[in-house]
Design a protein around this motif. Structure first.
Motif, short mmCIF file in Angstrom:
data_model
loop_
_atom_site.label_atom_id
_atom_site.label_comp_id
_atom_site.label_asym_id
_atom_site.label_seq_id
_atom_site.Cartn_x
_atom_site.Cartn_y
_atom_site.Cartn_z
N LEU A 152 -1.83 20.24 -0.84
CA LEU A 152 -0.85 21.28 -1.12
C LEU A 152 -0.34 21.16 -2.56
N LYS A 153 -0.08 19.92 -2.98
CA LYS A 153 0.42 19.69 -4.35
C LYS A 153 -0.62 20.12 -5.38
N GLU A 154 -1.88 19.77 -5.13
CA GLU A 154 -2.95 20.16 -6.05
C GLU A 154 -3.07 21.68 -6.12
N PHE A 155 -2.94 22.32 -4.96
CA PHE A 155 -3.02 23.78 -4.90
C PHE A 155 -1.90 24.42 -5.72
N VAL A 156 -0.69 23.91 -5.55
CA VAL A 156 0.47 24.44 -6.27
C VAL A 156 0.29 24.26 -7.78
N ILE B 232 9.70 26.06 -8.81
CA ILE B 232 10.41 24.99 -8.09
C ILE B 232 9.42 24.07 -7.40
N TYR B 233 8.41 24.64 -6.73
CA TYR B 233 7.44 23.83 -5.99
C TYR B 233 6.70 22.85 -6.89
N ARG B 234 6.47 23.24 -8.13
CA ARG B 234 5.76 22.36 -9.06
C ARG B 234 6.54 21.09 -9.38
N THR B 235 7.85 21.13 -9.20
CA THR B 235 8.68 19.95 -9.48
C THR B 235 8.73 18.98 -8.31
N MET B 236 8.22 19.38 -7.14
CA MET B 236 8.31 18.56 -5.94
C MET B 236 7.15 17.57 -5.85
N ASP B 237 7.42 16.39 -5.30
CA ASP B 237 6.33 15.46 -5.02
C ASP B 237 5.61 15.93 -3.76
N PRO B 238 4.39 15.45 -3.50
CA PRO B 238 3.60 15.96 -2.37
C PRO B 238 4.29 15.90 -1.02
N LEU B 239 4.96 14.79 -0.70
CA LEU B 239 5.58 14.66 0.62
C LEU B 239 6.78 15.59 0.77
N THR B 240 7.53 15.77 -0.31
CA THR B 240 8.66 16.72 -0.25
C THR B 240 8.14 18.13 -0.04
N GLN C 278 0.84 -1.19 0.00
CA GLN C 278 0.00 0.00 0.00
C GLN C 278 0.89 1.25 0.00
N ILE C 279 0.47 2.27 -0.74
CA ILE C 279 1.19 3.52 -0.76
C ILE C 279 0.60 4.44 0.31
N LEU C 280 1.43 4.79 1.26
CA LEU C 280 0.96 5.69 2.31
C LEU C 280 0.72 7.08 1.72
N GLU C 281 -0.36 7.70 2.11
CA GLU C 281 -0.70 9.00 1.57
C GLU C 281 -0.91 10.00 2.69
N ASN C 282 -0.38 11.19 2.49
CA ASN C 282 -0.59 12.29 3.39
C ASN C 282 -1.60 13.21 2.71
N LYS C 283 -2.82 13.26 3.24
CA LYS C 283 -3.88 14.01 2.59
C LYS C 283 -3.54 15.49 2.46
N GLU C 284 -2.96 16.07 3.53
CA GLU C 284 -2.61 17.49 3.48
C GLU C 284 -1.54 17.74 2.42
#
Length: 377
Positions: A28-32, A272-280, A18-24
Motif C-alpha cells: 500500500l505504501k509503495e502504491f501511494v 497526507i497518506y504519503r507522510t504515513m508509515d506503512p503500518l499506519t 527483527q523488524i516485523l513487516e506487514n507485506k500488504e
C-alpha cells in the motif's frame, strides 16, 4: 550507565532483533508513493500541508439544480439546508484553475457557453475544468465548449446500478459523454468515481476498464463523505459504513482500477497518506461523516448596481490599513463615521467598515482594475 537502543538491549539478552513487516502494508505504501496527484488537483492549495487553511480552486457556480438525485450528493444537502451558493464566481484574480462547477449540473444552465467564453477571456492563463454528470453532453454542445479538463461522474458499471444511485435513467447518455471527451485529445478527460463499499465495490474496476476503452485519460477515485441527510438513503442502498472509513479498503480498490487506467486519488488525501508509515497507512481510518458541505472559497465578484455603480464585498477589510496605503501613495481621502472615500481619476470609491465597496463613475474593467490595485491581497 550507557543507554542502549532496543536493538542493543535485545542482543544483550541473546536475542537477534527483527523488524516485523506487514507485506500488504508495504505494498500500500509503495502504491501511494507511486501515485501521481490528479490533474484536477494540480495547483490546489490542499497539496501544501504547511498551509493551515487551504482552499479549493476557484469555481464558477451556474445553478444548484441537477437532473440527477444521487444518494450520496453533497449538493442536494446544501440545497436542502439553504447553503447552496448563488450563481457567480467564487475566487480571486489570477487563479491557477477554475472549476465549472462544484454544485448542481452546469449543463442545465443556458449560460454554460456564454460563461465558458467569459472565463476564457477574463482568465486566459487559467486552466478551465468542467465538472458534470455528462448526461446532457452532446456532440453539438461539445463543439461550442472550450475547456481544458472535463470530469464526468460515473459510479456504476450497469444501467440498473446507475439508476439506483442517481435516480435517473441516464447511463447510456453518460457513457456517450465519456466517448465524446475520450475522442478529443485536446482536453484531459477524467471519469470521477466515488468509493462506496457495499454499493459499487465490483463496479469500480469495471468503470475503469470501460472508461479506458472509450479513450478516457484518467480515473479520479474519491472517498465518500457521508452527510447526515444522506445516511438513510446510503444505508438502504447497502453502504458498508465501516469500510467507507478505511483507508486500506479505499486504496485496495484504487489498486484494482489501476490495472485498466491511470487512476488517481484525491490530492489532499494523497498528500497526507504519503507522510504515513506503512503500518499506519494500513490501519488508519478517515472521518467520513459530515453535517453539511462548506464552500471553501470566498466570493469576490463585482456586481453592477441599478444606478450603474459597481459593488463588491471584501472580507477582513481594515479601513485604517487602507488609509495608510492611500497616504503612502499621496492619494487624498476622507474618513468619517466608518466610511472612507477617495478618488482615482474619474472613479469615486466609497468603502464601508463592513467590507462593502462601491465604485462609481467608471466601467466594469476599470472597476476591476481598481479592485486589484487597492483591495486584492
Amino acid at each position: 550507565m550507557k543507554r542502549m537502543s532496543w536493538e542493543e538491549f535485545a542482543r544483550s539478552m541473546g536475542v537477534e532483533p527483527q523488524i516485523l513487516e506487514n507485506k500488504e502494508a508495504r505494498l500500500l505504501k509503495e502504491f501511494v508513493m507511486d501515485l501521481r496527484f490528479p490533474t484536477h488537483c494540480q495547483g490546489c492549495q490542499g497539496l501544501d500541508l504547511s498551509n493551515p487553511n487551504p482552499v479549493h480552486h476557484p469555481s464558477y457556480e451556474l445553478t444548484p439544480a441537477c437532473n440527477h438525485d444521487c444518494i450520496f450528493c453533497y449538493s442536494n444537502v446544501a440545497v436542502k439546508l439553504g447553503k447552496a451558493p448563488k450563481p457567480g464566481y467564487y475566487g480571486w484574480e489570477g487563479p491557477y484553475a477554475i472549476t465549472v462547477s462544484q454544485y448542481g449540473e452546469p449543463l442545465l444552465s443556458k449560460r454554460i457557453v456564454e460563461v465558458n467564453r467569459m472565463l476564457r477571456e477574463r482568465f486566459p492563463e487559467a486552466r478551465l475544468d468542467l465538472q458534470t454528470n455528462g448526461s446532457l453532453l452532446t456532440e453539438e454542445l461539445w463543439k461550442k465548449l472550450d475547456f481544458d479538463l472535463v470530469m464526468i461522474s460515473l459510479d456504476a458499471s450497469t444501467r440498473e446500478k446507475h439508476l439506483m444511485i442517481t435516480n435517473a435513467d441516464t447511463f447510456d447518455a453518460v457513457v456517450n459523454a465519456l466517448r465524446i471527451v475520450g475522442r478529443d485529445k485536446s482536453v484531459r478527460s477524467i471519469v470521477r468515481t466515488i468509493f462506496m463499499p457495499g454499493i459499487n465495490d465490483e463496479d469500480i474496476p469495471r468503470i475503469a476498464e470501460l472508461a479506458a476503452s472509450l479513450g478516457v485519460d484518467e480515473m479520479m477515485l474519491q472517498p465518500l463523505t457521508i452527510h447526515e441527510l444522506n445516511v438513510e438513503r446510503l444505508k438502504k442502498a447497502g453502504l458498508d459504513f465501516d469500510r467507507a472509513e478505511s483507508i486500506r479498503e479505499y486504496l485496495k480498490k484504487a489498486m484494482e482500477a489501476k490495472r485498466y487506467i491511470d487512476v488517481r486519488i484525491s490530492g489532499c488525501q494523497l498528500a497526507i497518506y504519503r507522510t504515513m508509515d506503512p503500518l499506519t497507512l494500513f490501519s488508519a481510518r478517515r472521518v467520513a461523516r459530515d453535517v453539511a458541505p462548506i464552500v471553501k472559497r470566498k466570493r469576490a465578484e463585482i456586481e453592477e448596481t441599478c444606478d450603474g455603480a459597481f459593488r463588491l464585498n471584501i472580507d477582513g477589510l481594515n479601513l485604517e490599513e487602507l488609509a495608510m496605503k492611500l497616504s503612502s501613495r499621496r492619494i487624498g481621502y476622507t474618513m468619517k463615521n466608518g466610511t472612507l472615500r477617495f478618488k482615482d481619476g474619474d472613479a469615486e470609491v466609497v468603502v464601508f467598515k463592513s467590507g462593502k465597496v462601491l465604485i462609481k463613475g467608471v466601467g466594469e474593467e476599470k472597476a476591476r482594475e481598481l479592485y486589484r490595485e487597492y483591495f486584492e491581497r
